[in-house]
Design an enzyme around this catalytic site. Structure first.
Site, PDB file in Angstrom:
ATOM      1  N   ASP A 178       0.796  -1.247  -0.152  1.00  0.00           N
ATOM      2  CA  ASP A 178       0.300  -0.071  -0.050  1.00  0.00           C
ATOM      3  C   ASP A 178       0.823   1.090   0.106  1.00  0.00           C
ATOM      4  OD1 ASP A 178      -2.192  -1.900   0.064  1.00  0.00           O
ATOM      5  OD2 ASP A 178      -2.913  -1.037   2.263  1.00  0.00           O
TER       6      ASP A 178
ATOM      7  N   HIS B  10       3.852  -2.341   3.117  1.00  0.00           N
ATOM      8  CA  HIS B  10       3.848  -0.868   2.523  1.00  0.00           C
ATOM      9  C   HIS B  10       5.259  -0.747   1.943  1.00  0.00           C
ATOM     10  CE1 HIS B  10       0.753  -0.869   5.804  1.00  0.00           C
ATOM     11  NE2 HIS B  10       0.246   0.316   5.069  1.00  0.00           N
TER      12      HIS B  10
END
Length: 241
Positions: free
Chosen positions: A47, A193
């Site tokens: 993400d 991430h």
């Protein structure tokens, strides 16, 4: 009377936030959270990128390990770094919208929460040249407006079943592999991430994490290739399969 107004606001909040929280975030109605195969395959997702300071190192580690993943990107980041989006696609990764504005849905106006999936899907698709399939809202948070916005955008909500926790206080590159491996299960969707605070842990940890995943016999795939992945309907929710 004031208590009537409080009661009305409470009822509205229960429908607007509470109902989607129960049905979508907890029971997974209408979204994908994991695959339903029994083999040792998992989906690897990232993400908040792309970020030229961190995403290339993530891509280097994935390429070295022969692993492909799904990247949920922020629209402005994708527009600012089309070269990174091009590299993601060239190396076989999936690129899907994460947000137009990375704001928790519960603190957004209903109008903003409604339009964000639509805007994110449109803007990311304009960079990738592909129709968006999935959408992961910031923090995985839903309101009724978020659900309607995803329907308007023609995308399926994508959650996760294993959170790497790379953004949490106390997380380190050394602790991340063991933490992730302990949670993996067939069909798991892992979220990490490639940008933001979590990237400071994931980037240095990723080569060793990928090595341990493969050494343990797991195969990591993009979300769209995970066996049995589908949006859950009422029958799935009621059967709890």
């Amino acid at each position: 009377m004031w208590w009537r107004e409080v009661g009305i606001l409470g009822a509205v909040g229960a429908v607007y936030i509470g109902l989607p929280y129960l049905l979508v975030q907890r029971l997974n109605l209408g979204i994908v959270r994991q695959g339903f195969g029994t083999d040792k395959t998992v989906a690897l997702t990232f993400d908040d990128g792309p970020d030229p300071a961190t995403t290339p190192a993530v891509l280097d580690a994935l390429r070295a390990a022969g692993v492909r993943a799904t990247f949920f990107v922020i629209a402005a980041n994708a527009e600012a770094h089309p070269d990174l989006i091009a590299r993601l696609l060239q190396e076989g990764h999936e690129v899907e919208p994460h947000a137009a504005r990375h704001v928790h849905a519960w603190i957004r106006s209903p109008w903003g929460a409604l339009l964000d999936p639509v805007r994110a899907a449109r803007r990311v698709s304009a960079v990738t040249g592909q129709v968006a399939r999935y959408h992961r809202p910031p923090h995985g948070a839903y309101t009724l407006a978020t659900v309607l916005g995803q329907h308007m955008a023609g995308v399926t909500g994508a959650h996760w079943s294993v959170e790497g926790g790379d953004w949490q206080r106390g997380a380190t590159p050394e602790s991340l592999p063991a933490q992730v491996l302990a949670k993996l299960h067939p069909g798991a969707v892992l979220v990490l991430h490639d940008a933001g605070p979590g990237a400071s842990v994931t980037v240095p940890a990723l080569p060793e994490l990928l090595r341990q995943i493969q050494e343990a016999g797991w195969q990591a795939l993009p979300l769209g290739e995970l066996r049995g992945v589908k949006a859950r309907g009422w029958r799935d929710v009621l059967s709890r399969k």
